[in-house]
Motif scaffolding. Structure first.
Motif, PDB file in Angstrom:
ATOM      1  N   ARG A  37       0.858  -1.183   0.000  1.00 21.67           N
ATOM      2  CA  ARG A  37       0.000   0.000   0.000  1.00 21.67           C
ATOM      3  C   ARG A  37       0.895   1.233   0.000  1.00 21.67           C
ATOM      4  O   ARG A  37       1.861   1.307   0.764  1.00 21.67           O
ATOM      5  CB  ARG A  37      -0.904   0.006   1.229  1.00 21.67           C
ATOM      6  CG  ARG A  37      -1.791   1.230   1.383  1.00 21.67           C
ATOM      7  CD  ARG A  37      -2.707   1.084   2.586  1.00 21.67           C
ATOM      8  NE  ARG A  37      -1.944   0.959   3.824  1.00 21.67           N
ATOM      9  CZ  ARG A  37      -2.443   0.453   4.959  1.00 21.67           C
ATOM     10  NH1 ARG A  37      -3.692   0.024   5.006  1.00 21.67           N
ATOM     11  NH2 ARG A  37      -1.704   0.399   6.049  1.00 21.67           N
ATOM     12  N   GLN A  38       0.586   2.198  -0.841  1.00 18.33           N
ATOM     13  CA  GLN A  38       1.387   3.417  -0.895  1.00 18.33           C
ATOM     14  C   GLN A  38       0.461   4.623  -0.842  1.00 18.33           C
ATOM     15  O   GLN A  38      -0.299   4.871  -1.787  1.00 18.33           O
ATOM     16  CB  GLN A  38       2.253   3.460  -2.163  1.00 18.33           C
ATOM     17  CG  GLN A  38       3.226   4.631  -2.178  1.00 18.33           C
ATOM     18  CD  GLN A  38       4.188   4.603  -3.356  1.00 18.33           C
ATOM     19  OE1 GLN A  38       3.907   4.020  -4.397  1.00 18.33           O
ATOM     20  NE2 GLN A  38       5.339   5.239  -3.197  1.00 18.33           N
ATOM     21  N   TYR A  39       0.534   5.356   0.251  1.00 16.92           N
ATOM     22  CA  TYR A  39      -0.191   6.617   0.347  1.00 16.92           C
ATOM     23  C   TYR A  39       0.566   7.676  -0.449  1.00 16.92           C
ATOM     24  O   TYR A  39       1.781   7.586  -0.613  1.00 16.92           O
ATOM     25  CB  TYR A  39      -0.334   7.055   1.803  1.00 16.92           C
ATOM     26  CG  TYR A  39      -1.234   6.173   2.631  1.00 16.92           C
ATOM     27  CD1 TYR A  39      -0.731   5.370   3.653  1.00 16.92           C
ATOM     28  CD2 TYR A  39      -2.599   6.129   2.385  1.00 16.92           C
ATOM     29  CE1 TYR A  39      -1.559   4.563   4.417  1.00 16.92           C
ATOM     30  CE2 TYR A  39      -3.440   5.321   3.145  1.00 16.92           C
ATOM     31  CZ  TYR A  39      -2.905   4.538   4.154  1.00 16.92           C
ATOM     32  OH  TYR A  39      -3.737   3.736   4.899  1.00 16.92           O
ATOM     33  N   SER A  40      -0.164   8.662  -0.916  1.00 16.98           N
ATOM     34  CA  SER A  40       0.423   9.704  -1.735  1.00 16.98           C
ATOM     35  C   SER A  40       1.584  10.387  -1.008  1.00 16.98           C
ATOM     36  O   SER A  40       1.449  10.829   0.130  1.00 16.98           O
ATOM     37  CB  SER A  40      -0.653  10.745  -2.097  1.00 16.98           C
ATOM     38  OG  SER A  40      -0.105  11.755  -2.903  1.00 16.98           O
ATOM     39  N   GLY A  41       2.727  10.427  -1.656  1.00 21.16           N
ATOM     40  CA  GLY A  41       3.898  11.073  -1.079  1.00 21.16           C
ATOM     41  C   GLY A  41       4.643  10.246  -0.058  1.00 21.16           C
ATOM     42  O   GLY A  41       5.603  10.728   0.547  1.00 21.16           O
ATOM     43  N   LYS A  42       4.208   9.004   0.129  1.00 18.71           N
ATOM     44  CA  LYS A  42       4.846   8.123   1.122  1.00 18.71           C
ATOM     45  C   LYS A  42       5.494   6.929   0.437  1.00 18.71           C
ATOM     46  O   LYS A  42       5.396   6.757  -0.777  1.00 18.71           O
ATOM     47  CB  LYS A  42       3.808   7.638   2.145  1.00 18.71           C
ATOM     48  CG  LYS A  42       3.093   8.747   2.887  1.00 18.71           C
ATOM     49  CD  LYS A  42       4.041   9.541   3.750  1.00 18.71           C
ATOM     50  CE  LYS A  42       3.303  10.573   4.585  1.00 18.71           C
ATOM     51  NZ  LYS A  42       4.259  11.385   5.394  1.00 18.71           N
ATOM     52  N   SER A  43       6.141   6.091   1.235  1.00 16.81           N
ATOM     53  CA  SER A  43       6.807   4.910   0.688  1.00 16.81           C
ATOM     54  C   SER A  43       5.874   3.711   0.708  1.00 16.81           C
ATOM     55  O   SER A  43       4.895   3.685   1.460  1.00 16.81           O
ATOM     56  CB  SER A  43       8.078   4.613   1.477  1.00 16.81           C
ATOM     57  OG  SER A  43       7.760   4.342   2.826  1.00 16.81           O
ATOM     58  N   PRO A  44       6.145   2.704  -0.109  1.00 14.45           N
ATOM     59  CA  PRO A  44       5.314   1.491  -0.094  1.00 14.45           C
ATOM     60  C   PRO A  44       5.420   0.759   1.245  1.00 14.45           C
ATOM     61  O   PRO A  44       6.500   0.658   1.827  1.00 14.45           O
ATOM     62  CB  PRO A  44       5.911   0.646  -1.228  1.00 14.45           C
ATOM     63  CG  PRO A  44       6.635   1.622  -2.095  1.00 14.45           C
ATOM     64  CD  PRO A  44       7.161   2.660  -1.163  1.00 14.45           C
ATOM     65  N   GLU A  45       4.286   0.233   1.671  1.00 11.69           N
ATOM     66  CA  GLU A  45       4.201  -0.493   2.942  1.00 11.69           C
ATOM     67  C   GLU A  45       3.697  -1.894   2.638  1.00 11.69           C
ATOM     68  O   GLU A  45       2.616  -2.053   2.040  1.00 11.69           O
ATOM     69  CB  GLU A  45       3.240   0.239   3.880  1.00 11.69           C
ATOM     70  CG  GLU A  45       2.930  -0.480   5.173  1.00 11.69           C
ATOM     71  CD  GLU A  45       1.759   0.151   5.906  1.00 11.69           C
ATOM     72  OE1 GLU A  45       1.483  -0.287   7.033  1.00 11.69           O
ATOM     73  OE2 GLU A  45       1.112   1.059   5.355  1.00 11.69           O
ATOM     74  N   LEU A  46       4.430  -2.909   3.053  1.00 15.50           N
ATOM     75  CA  LEU A  46       4.024  -4.290   2.811  1.00 15.50           C
ATOM     76  C   LEU A  46       2.801  -4.628   3.657  1.00 15.50           C
ATOM     77  O   LEU A  46       2.819  -4.454   4.884  1.00 15.50           O
ATOM     78  CB  LEU A  46       5.175  -5.238   3.156  1.00 15.50           C
ATOM     79  CG  LEU A  46       4.911  -6.721   2.984  1.00 15.50           C
ATOM     80  CD1 LEU A  46       4.685  -7.067   1.511  1.00 15.50           C
ATOM     81  CD2 LEU A  46       6.079  -7.536   3.535  1.00 15.50           C
ATOM     82  N   ILE A  47       1.733  -5.100   3.004  1.00 13.65           N
ATOM     83  CA  ILE A  47       0.535  -5.479   3.759  1.00 13.65           C
ATOM     84  C   ILE A  47       0.231  -6.969   3.685  1.00 13.65           C
ATOM     85  O   ILE A  47      -0.387  -7.514   4.607  1.00 13.65           O
ATOM     86  CB  ILE A  47      -0.699  -4.661   3.334  1.00 13.65           C
ATOM     87  CG1 ILE A  47      -0.950  -4.704   1.831  1.00 13.65           C
ATOM     88  CG2 ILE A  47      -0.560  -3.215   3.789  1.00 13.65           C
ATOM     89  CD1 ILE A  47      -2.243  -4.032   1.415  1.00 13.65           C
ATOM     90  N   MET A  48       0.638  -7.642   2.602  1.00 13.41           N
ATOM     91  CA  MET A  48       0.350  -9.070   2.497  1.00 13.41           C
ATOM     92  C   MET A  48       1.417  -9.732   1.650  1.00 13.41           C
ATOM     93  O   MET A  48       1.896  -9.160   0.676  1.00 13.41           O
ATOM     94  CB  MET A  48      -1.004  -9.331   1.825  1.00 13.41           C
ATOM     95  CG  MET A  48      -2.222  -8.938   2.623  1.00 13.41           C
ATOM     96  SD  MET A  48      -2.599 -10.093   3.946  1.00 13.41           S
ATOM     97  CE  MET A  48      -3.296 -11.470   3.044  1.00 13.41           C
TER      98      MET A  48
END
Lengths: 113, 113
Positions: A37-48
């Motif tokens: 998941r990547q919020y605008s202006g942020k880094s990708p976050e592993l969710i699954m």
């Protein structure tokens, strides 16, 4: 050329609905599959992460993998406005070759209150 | 339990200057990856390193770009003689030995004037 394809969206769902995100990949030998998941202006976050055919559930998230169809999906139940983000599908071709990770371009999800 | 750290978070350079981006992997992680993301585009793999070794640099431009991961200290992505087209978000990710889940740092936003 190993490809990971996602519908760019935007995908819009009402709050409380199920959001369904899809991803296809070209390399039949792919071994491991990830959703970020990547919020605008942020880094990708592993969710699954998912490695075997079938479903894997974690809270409101369910990843589904079908290697025969070369298809992996992410379902988000009871969608919340805070789920609004870009979801990246990633596929790794070789469990022993960490540099074979390929990312899709992402699907932008908007959850409307 | 610190995650992947990157600095600086924002970097402004004029054309022709050098940019140095630093990445410290998560504790216990021995693999480092660098990615570039242009606005509204997906993640593009650049280089994969282990301590003192470049494992795969197939995504790195042939000129002006270099990367290292010394025995001591952070991994460095170096861009010489920057041009406006180098403006992007540069993300570092790390994974543990024997694992293929990649965890991302907050990124460095490079702006070339």
């Amino acid at each position: 050329q190993k490809e990971v394809e996602q519908n760019s969206g935007p995908l819009s769902v009402p709050e409380g609905a199920i959001a369904s995100l899809n991803c296809t990949y070209s390399d039949r030998g792919s071994q491991s599959f990830f959703w970020y998941r990547q919020y605008s202006g942020k880094s990708p976050e592993l969710i699954m992460s998912i490695y075997s055919n079938g479903d894997k559930e974690d809270g409101r998230f369910t990843a589904q993998l079908n290697k025969a169809s070369q298809y992996v999906s992410l379902l988000i139940r009871d969608s919340q406005p805070s789920d609004s983000a870009t979801y990246l599908c990633a596929v790794n071709g070789d469990l022993y070759n960490n540099n074979d990770m390929r990312f899709g371009a992402g699907t932008r999800l908007t959850v409307k209150p | 339990n610190a995650g992947v750290m990157q600095n600086p978070r924002h970097l402004v350079r004029r054309r022709g200057q050098e940019a140095r981006l630093r990445c410290s992997p998560m504790k216990g992680h021995s693999h480092v990856y660098w990615y570039r993301q242009l606005p509204e585009e997906g993640l593009k793999f650049m280089v994969y390193l282990q301590k003192e070794n470049i494992i795969d640099e197939s995504g790195m431009p042939k000129e002006r770009f270099s990367a290292e991961f010394p025995k001591e200290g952070p991994s460095i992505l170096r861009i010489q003689q920057v041009v406006r087209g180098d403006s992007a978000a540069y993300f570092c990710a790390s994974s543990p030995l024997g694992g293929d889940e990649q965890f991302f740092g907050p990124g460095t936003r490079l702006t070339v004037l």
